[in-house]
Structure formats: structure tokens, C-alpha cells
Design an enzyme around this catalytic site. Sequence first.
Site, PDB file in Angstrom:
ATOM      1  N   THR A 139       0.871  -1.176   0.000  1.00  0.00           N
ATOM      2  CA  THR A 139       0.000   0.000   0.000  1.00  0.00           C
ATOM      3  C   THR A 139       0.906   1.224   0.000  1.00  0.00           C
ATOM      4  O   THR A 139       2.133   1.093  -0.116  1.00  0.00           O
ATOM      5  CB  THR A 139      -0.870   0.041   1.277  1.00  0.00           C
ATOM      6  OG1 THR A 139      -0.012   0.295   2.401  1.00  0.00           O
ATOM      7  CG2 THR A 139      -1.619  -1.270   1.482  1.00  0.00           C
ATOM      8  N   THR A 191      -0.977  -2.824  19.461  1.00  0.00           N
ATOM      9  CA  THR A 191      -0.582  -1.493  19.923  1.00  0.00           C
ATOM     10  C   THR A 191      -1.124  -1.208  21.323  1.00  0.00           C
ATOM     11  O   THR A 191      -2.162  -1.764  21.712  1.00  0.00           O
ATOM     12  CB  THR A 191      -1.136  -0.433  18.940  1.00  0.00           C
ATOM     13  OG1 THR A 191      -1.058   0.855  19.553  1.00  0.00           O
ATOM     14  CG2 THR A 191      -2.601  -0.682  18.600  1.00  0.00           C
ATOM     15  N   ASP A 192      -0.439  -0.300  22.029  1.00  0.00           N
ATOM     16  CA  ASP A 192      -0.965   0.107  23.354  1.00  0.00           C
ATOM     17  C   ASP A 192      -2.238   0.947  23.217  1.00  0.00           C
ATOM     18  O   ASP A 192      -2.945   1.170  24.205  1.00  0.00           O
ATOM     19  CB  ASP A 192       0.107   0.883  24.136  1.00  0.00           C
ATOM     20  CG  ASP A 192       0.578   2.170  23.467  1.00  0.00           C
ATOM     21  OD1 ASP A 192       0.173   2.448  22.318  1.00  0.00           O
ATOM     22  OD2 ASP A 192       1.367   2.904  24.099  1.00  0.00           O
ATOM     23  N   GLU A 193      -2.542   1.398  21.980  1.00  0.00           N
ATOM     24  CA  GLU A 193      -3.696   2.292  21.806  1.00  0.00           C
ATOM     25  C   GLU A 193      -5.021   1.583  22.088  1.00  0.00           C
ATOM     26  O   GLU A 193      -6.043   2.224  22.305  1.00  0.00           O
ATOM     27  CB  GLU A 193      -3.677   2.936  20.404  1.00  0.00           C
ATOM     28  CG  GLU A 193      -2.359   3.666  20.178  1.00  0.00           C
ATOM     29  CD  GLU A 193      -2.310   4.584  18.974  1.00  0.00           C
ATOM     30  OE1 GLU A 193      -3.359   5.031  18.501  1.00  0.00           O
ATOM     31  OE2 GLU A 193      -1.179   4.856  18.509  1.00  0.00           O
ATOM     32  N   TYR A 207      -8.777   3.472  14.294  1.00  0.00           N
ATOM     33  CA  TYR A 207      -7.568   2.633  14.236  1.00  0.00           C
ATOM     34  C   TYR A 207      -7.501   1.703  15.444  1.00  0.00           C
ATOM     35  O   TYR A 207      -7.371   0.481  15.299  1.00  0.00           O
ATOM     36  CB  TYR A 207      -6.315   3.528  14.182  1.00  0.00           C
ATOM     37  CG  TYR A 207      -5.024   2.787  14.497  1.00  0.00           C
ATOM     38  CD1 TYR A 207      -4.568   1.754  13.685  1.00  0.00           C
ATOM     39  CD2 TYR A 207      -4.254   3.120  15.624  1.00  0.00           C
ATOM     40  CE1 TYR A 207      -3.378   1.067  13.979  1.00  0.00           C
ATOM     41  CE2 TYR A 207      -3.075   2.444  15.922  1.00  0.00           C
ATOM     42  CZ  TYR A 207      -2.646   1.416  15.100  1.00  0.00           C
ATOM     43  OH  TYR A 207      -1.483   0.736  15.393  1.00  0.00           O
ATOM     44  N   LYS A 218      -7.769  -2.398  15.754  1.00  0.00           N
ATOM     45  CA  LYS A 218      -6.699  -3.231  16.330  1.00  0.00           C
ATOM     46  C   LYS A 218      -7.250  -4.028  17.520  1.00  0.00           C
ATOM     47  O   LYS A 218      -6.927  -5.208  17.696  1.00  0.00           O
ATOM     48  CB  LYS A 218      -5.511  -2.365  16.776  1.00  0.00           C
ATOM     49  CG  LYS A 218      -4.699  -1.738  15.661  1.00  0.00           C
ATOM     50  CD  LYS A 218      -3.993  -2.733  14.749  1.00  0.00           C
ATOM     51  CE  LYS A 218      -2.850  -3.437  15.409  1.00  0.00           C
ATOM     52  NZ  LYS A 218      -2.079  -4.273  14.430  1.00  0.00           N
ATOM     53  N   ASN A 251       4.187  16.000  23.696  1.00  0.00           N
ATOM     54  CA  ASN A 251       4.507  16.279  22.288  1.00  0.00           C
ATOM     55  C   ASN A 251       5.340  17.550  22.107  1.00  0.00           C
ATOM     56  O   ASN A 251       6.323  17.564  21.361  1.00  0.00           O
ATOM     57  CB  ASN A 251       3.224  16.400  21.456  1.00  0.00           C
ATOM     58  CG  ASN A 251       2.558  15.059  21.229  1.00  0.00           C
ATOM     59  OD1 ASN A 251       3.177  14.001  21.412  1.00  0.00           O
ATOM     60  ND2 ASN A 251       1.289  15.078  20.845  1.00  0.00           N
TER      61      ASN A 251
HETATM   62  P1  NAD Z   1       3.194   0.777   8.386  1.00  0.00           P
HETATM   63  O1  NAD Z   1       1.946   1.520   8.049  1.00  0.00           O
HETATM   64  O2  NAD Z   1       4.517   1.456   8.254  1.00  0.00           O
HETATM   65  O3  NAD Z   1       3.286  -0.567   7.521  1.00  0.00           O
HETATM   66  C1  NAD Z   1       2.182  -1.391   7.305  1.00  0.00           C
HETATM   67  C2  NAD Z   1       2.560  -2.404   6.222  1.00  0.00           C
HETATM   68  O4  NAD Z   1       1.418  -3.271   6.022  1.00  0.00           O
HETATM   69  C3  NAD Z   1       2.877  -1.772   4.865  1.00  0.00           C
HETATM   70  O5  NAD Z   1       4.040  -2.371   4.307  1.00  0.00           O
HETATM   71  C4  NAD Z   1       1.654  -2.084   4.013  1.00  0.00           C
HETATM   72  O6  NAD Z   1       1.944  -2.211   2.625  1.00  0.00           O
HETATM   73  C5  NAD Z   1       1.191  -3.394   4.626  1.00  0.00           C
HETATM   74  N1  NAD Z   1      -0.236  -3.642   4.416  1.00  0.00           N
HETATM   75  C6  NAD Z   1      -1.270  -2.793   4.656  1.00  0.00           C
HETATM   76  N2  NAD Z   1      -2.434  -3.354   4.294  1.00  0.00           N
HETATM   77  C7  NAD Z   1      -2.135  -4.594   3.829  1.00  0.00           C
HETATM   78  C8  NAD Z   1      -2.918  -5.667   3.327  1.00  0.00           C
HETATM   79  N3  NAD Z   1      -4.247  -5.559   3.199  1.00  0.00           N
HETATM   80  N4  NAD Z   1      -2.300  -6.820   2.971  1.00  0.00           N
HETATM   81  C9  NAD Z   1      -0.934  -6.932   3.082  1.00  0.00           C
HETATM   82  N5  NAD Z   1      -0.148  -5.929   3.523  1.00  0.00           N
HETATM   83  C10 NAD Z   1      -0.748  -4.782   3.899  1.00  0.00           C
HETATM   84  O7  NAD Z   1       2.956   0.255   9.883  1.00  0.00           O
HETATM   85  P2  NAD Z   1       3.974   0.123  11.115  1.00  0.00           P
HETATM   86  O8  NAD Z   1       4.052   1.418  11.805  1.00  0.00           O
HETATM   87  O9  NAD Z   1       5.194  -0.557  10.670  1.00  0.00           O
HETATM   88  O10 NAD Z   1       3.135  -0.871  12.051  1.00  0.00           O
HETATM   89  C11 NAD Z   1       3.226  -2.278  11.876  1.00  0.00           C
HETATM   90  C12 NAD Z   1       2.339  -2.956  12.907  1.00  0.00           C
HETATM   91  O11 NAD Z   1       2.757  -2.581  14.226  1.00  0.00           O
HETATM   92  C13 NAD Z   1       0.868  -2.564  12.790  1.00  0.00           C
HETATM   93  O12 NAD Z   1       0.096  -3.720  13.015  1.00  0.00           O
HETATM   94  C14 NAD Z   1       0.669  -1.548  13.897  1.00  0.00           C
HETATM   95  O13 NAD Z   1      -0.648  -1.575  14.376  1.00  0.00           O
HETATM   96  C15 NAD Z   1       1.654  -2.042  14.942  1.00  0.00           C
HETATM   97  N6  NAD Z   1       2.201  -1.010  15.844  1.00  0.00           N
HETATM   98  C16 NAD Z   1       2.773   0.129  15.331  1.00  0.00           C
HETATM   99  C17 NAD Z   1       3.327   1.064  16.205  1.00  0.00           C
HETATM  100  C18 NAD Z   1       4.009   2.312  15.696  1.00  0.00           C
HETATM  101  O14 NAD Z   1       4.399   3.162  16.491  1.00  0.00           O
HETATM  102  N7  NAD Z   1       4.214   2.473  14.399  1.00  0.00           N
HETATM  103  C19 NAD Z   1       3.285   0.852  17.596  1.00  0.00           C
HETATM  104  C20 NAD Z   1       2.693  -0.332  18.071  1.00  0.00           C
HETATM  105  C21 NAD Z   1       2.168  -1.252  17.188  1.00  0.00           C
HETATM  106  P1  TYD Z   2       1.514   9.858  15.511  1.00  0.00           P
HETATM  107  O1  TYD Z   2       2.940   9.806  15.105  1.00  0.00           O
HETATM  108  O2  TYD Z   2       0.458  10.005  14.474  1.00  0.00           O
HETATM  109  O3  TYD Z   2       1.255   8.562  16.422  1.00  0.00           O
HETATM  110  P2  TYD Z   2      -0.059   8.163  17.340  1.00  0.00           P
HETATM  111  O4  TYD Z   2      -1.188   9.044  16.984  1.00  0.00           O
HETATM  112  O5  TYD Z   2      -0.288   6.749  16.936  1.00  0.00           O
HETATM  113  O6  TYD Z   2       0.399   8.320  18.759  1.00  0.00           O
HETATM  114  O7  TYD Z   2       1.337  11.067  16.531  1.00  0.00           O
HETATM  115  C1  TYD Z   2       2.097  11.159  17.732  1.00  0.00           C
HETATM  116  C2  TYD Z   2       1.554  12.329  18.530  1.00  0.00           C
HETATM  117  O8  TYD Z   2       1.830  13.542  17.816  1.00  0.00           O
HETATM  118  C3  TYD Z   2       0.056  12.296  18.703  1.00  0.00           C
HETATM  119  O9  TYD Z   2      -0.268  12.805  20.008  1.00  0.00           O
HETATM  120  C4  TYD Z   2      -0.475  13.220  17.639  1.00  0.00           C
HETATM  121  C5  TYD Z   2       0.629  14.255  17.506  1.00  0.00           C
HETATM  122  N1  TYD Z   2       0.813  14.834  16.158  1.00  0.00           N
HETATM  123  C6  TYD Z   2       0.871  16.225  15.999  1.00  0.00           C
HETATM  124  O10 TYD Z   2       0.770  16.998  16.979  1.00  0.00           O
HETATM  125  N2  TYD Z   2       1.043  16.725  14.733  1.00  0.00           N
HETATM  126  C7  TYD Z   2       1.158  15.913  13.640  1.00  0.00           C
HETATM  127  O11 TYD Z   2       1.291  16.426  12.502  1.00  0.00           O
HETATM  128  C8  TYD Z   2       1.116  14.504  13.817  1.00  0.00           C
HETATM  129  C9  TYD Z   2       1.235  13.559  12.650  1.00  0.00           C
HETATM  130  C10 TYD Z   2       0.942  14.002  15.104  1.00  0.00           C
END
Ligand code: NAD
Ligand code: TYD
Length: 363
Positions: free
Chosen positions: A38, A133-135, A169, A173, A268
Site C-alpha cells: 500500500t 498497539t498500546d492504543e 484505528y 486493532k 509532544n
Molecule cells: P506501516 O503503516 O509502516 O506498515 C504497514 C505495512 O502493512 C505496509 O508495508 C503495508 O503495505 C502493509 N499492508 C497494509 N495493508 C495490507 C494488506 N491488506 N495486505 C498486506 N499488507 C498490507 O505500519 P507500522 O508502523 O510498521 O506498524 C506495523 C504494525 O505494528 C501494525 O500492526 C501496527 O498496528 C503495529 N504497531 C505500530 C506502532 C508504531 O508506532 N508504528 C506501535 C505499536 C504497534
Molecule cells: P503519531 O505519530 O500520528 O502517532 P499516534 O497518533 O499513533 O500516537 O502522533 C504522535 C503524537 O503527535 C500524537 O499525540 C499526535 C501528535 N501529532 C501532531 O501533533 N502533529 C502531527 O502532525 C502529527 C502527525 C501528530
Amino acid sequence: MSRNIVITGGAGFIGSHVVRLFVEKYPEYRIINLDALTYAGNLANLSDVEDKPNYRFVKADICDLEAVRSLLREERVDGIIHLAAESHVDRSIRDPFLFARTNVLGTLTLLQAAREYWEPEGWEGKRFYHISTDEVYGALALTHPERPSGPYGDVFFTEETRYSPHSPYSAAKASSDHFVRAFHDTYGMPTVISNCSNNYGPYQFPEKLIPLFIHNIRDRRPLPVYGKGENVRDWLYVEDHARAIDLIFHEGKAGETYNIGGHNEWKNIDLVKQLIRTTDVLLGRPEGADMDLITYVEDRKGHDLRYAIDASKIERELGWRPSLQFEEGLERTVRWYLEHQDWLDDVTSGAYVKYYENAYGKY
Ligand code: NAD
Ligand code: TYD
């Protein structure tokens, strides 16, 4: 022991670090990266491992039951590490259906395909690991808002905290977590779940706070801080998350949940100021010169006030600890984005995007 492991979402931010770690650390394993590519998936994130003999990329959608079924059989898969998801809260507010489709139905599709393949020969040696996720736990109060950085109070998310998701979101999850537990409790599938706090580091899509702001500071564009910038997040370096995933995949107990977090809470606005100082120094500008880019904008709808993880279970039971201090991790991260401006420019211009179609249109 040799294993055949599918890692879903391996072309994304966290997934690419997990794929790299497994491909390099376990040459005896076969690692299959299943990703739909994606907007968030980018094979450039894995250019350093793409030619390794124990690595294969498969472009497929986790909602495609037939594709998942045949891949599991073809590769005789005995382990799944599931990261594929729609991951950005702001996008979920705009398009909740897409999040239900990918995060809920996609997870259920993987569970169903794994069950069909594994159940007849028995669960021994199989593992379905769901990355969450912790969310899902909702939001904590800010008990000490006057303190510049954590701890803000002694209340944290534990594995026993009641689910209370607020955004589309986190609701999606949470729902996927429930399906994973249901497959453990109903069919006896050996599942494990981890719930991690906010990750930062290389290869994160620049829609998330840290890479977006580094990009904007570089180009001297406004930094849109939501609301008053008072929300608190608990930040963990992505490679520390990948190490935790490795440990939990191999040593976590079936049916269990593990919380992962860095004990690293930042309001933040304090984080943004620290980011500006670090980026300015690395760009050779006077430290703090870009503070004027801070622009307060309308708050995110339903914006969770504070996330903070109690990671004592994984520390106690599996001996995991974060390895990096935040200041060091942040500097390493800023340095990486500044040294990989081509990556950043490619991603922001959309040059890398491979369009894919789903039930809700093109992305
Ligand atoms: P990301 O958005 O960077 O990557 C998601 C990946 O999933 C992409 O490569 C995308 O192509 C693929 N994808 C999306 N829809 C798909 C589908 N239908 N079929 C196959 N592939 C698909 O996400 P991320 O930040 O790397 O997060 C990865 C996982 O970790 C997620 O499940 C997210 O909920 C979890 N997570 C993320 C964070 C964070 O801070 N980023 C924290 C805790 C948990
Ligand atoms: P984000 O990186 O989107 O992660 P999450 O919402 O999953 O925690 O955002 C981190 C924090 O920063 C969140 O409190 C929202 C805030 N934020 C801004 O203030 N400005 C921005 O442009 C973005 C993307 C996030």
C-alpha cells in the site's frame, strides 16, 4: 530448528526491521515477506536483504483468503508474525471502513487460513504472533502535567488493563486482538500478542510525527502541533521493538499477551522542541533556530491524552530491556533521515507508490 515464517507487512516501517533482523540472525530460517505494498509499503526499505537466499517477497493482500491459503501450503509455513495493518490514526478518522477491512478482516483471514492448514496435523510447533498497539487500552490521565518529561504518574497500561479504544484505528486493532484470543480459546491455536508503545527510527512513513517533522524542519516548513501539544506518548526505538518481537516469537507463552514500552514518556511539545534542537545541530544551523516553525493547529478528533506502558512482564519473564537512551535514539534517527534524503523525497513525492485496488478504491 529450521522454520518457515511468514512476516506480514514486512515492507512497512516496523515490519522491515523485523524482516531484516530475522533474515540476518537466522540464516537457517526461510522468511517470506507478505505485503500488499500500500502507500506505506516500500521495498526500498529492504534493499539490503532482498538478495539473501533465505528471503522471499510475495505481493498479496492479507484479505485474499485464497492467496494466503496457497502460500501457507506452498511454503509449508509453521510461523506467522503479523504486522500488516493500516496504522495511521488520522487516516482512520477519514476512512474507518478501510481500517476494519485490513485490520479486522485481514487478521481474521490469516487466522482462518492458518487454522485450516495447521489444525488437521496438530498445533505442535506452530505459532501465530499478532503485533498490536498500546492504543487498544485507551488513554491515561495526565497526573503531573507540570513535569517536562515522564513519568507523569504511576498509572500505566498493564496486560490486565481493560480495552477502551477511542479511534477507528485502535478500535480495529482491538477487534483483531479479540479474534486472535478467540482462536486460541476456541480452537487451541498457539497464539501470542504484544502491545507496543509508539515506535520511532529509520524507514517510518513521514505522516507520523517524528519523520514528518524532521522533513519539515529540513525544508523550513511549519510543524503542525495538534491542540496545545500536551499529549504524552511513550517512545521506543524500532530496533528495540524488533528485538522484543524476536524474543516473544521464540520464548513467549502461547495464549499470553506482552506489553512493550520504553519507559520514555514525552509531552509532544517537549519532544518537538528536542527534535528541533537535534535537527538544527545536525544541519549546521544554530541550535533552536527553527523553533519559529512550531504552529499550533486544530486538535485531532478524539485525541488520546496519554499512553504509557508498564513493560515489567516482558522484562521479568523474558529478560528484555530497551537498549537505547532516547536522546541517542533520536539523534541516530535524525541523522538517518538527513543521510537518506533520497528515501524521504521518493516517499513524499509518491514516486515509489505501487497502486493497489481494494473494495474501497485505489490508494
Ligand atoms: P506501516 O503503516 O509502516 O506498515 C504497514 C505495512 O502493512 C505496509 O508495508 C503495508 O503495505 C502493509 N499492508 C497494509 N495493508 C495490507 C494488506 N491488506 N495486505 C498486506 N499488507 C498490507 O505500519 P507500522 O508502523 O510498521 O506498524 C506495523 C504494525 O505494528 C501494525 O500492526 C501496527 O498496528 C503495529 N504497531 C505500530 C506502532 C508504531 O508506532 N508504528 C506501535 C505499536 C504497534
Ligand atoms: P503519531 O505519530 O500520528 O502517532 P499516534 O497518533 O499513533 O500516537 O502522533 C504522535 C503524537 O503527535 C500524537 O499525540 C499526535 C501528535 N501529532 C501532531 O501533533 N502533529 C502531527 O502532525 C502529527 C502527525 C501528530
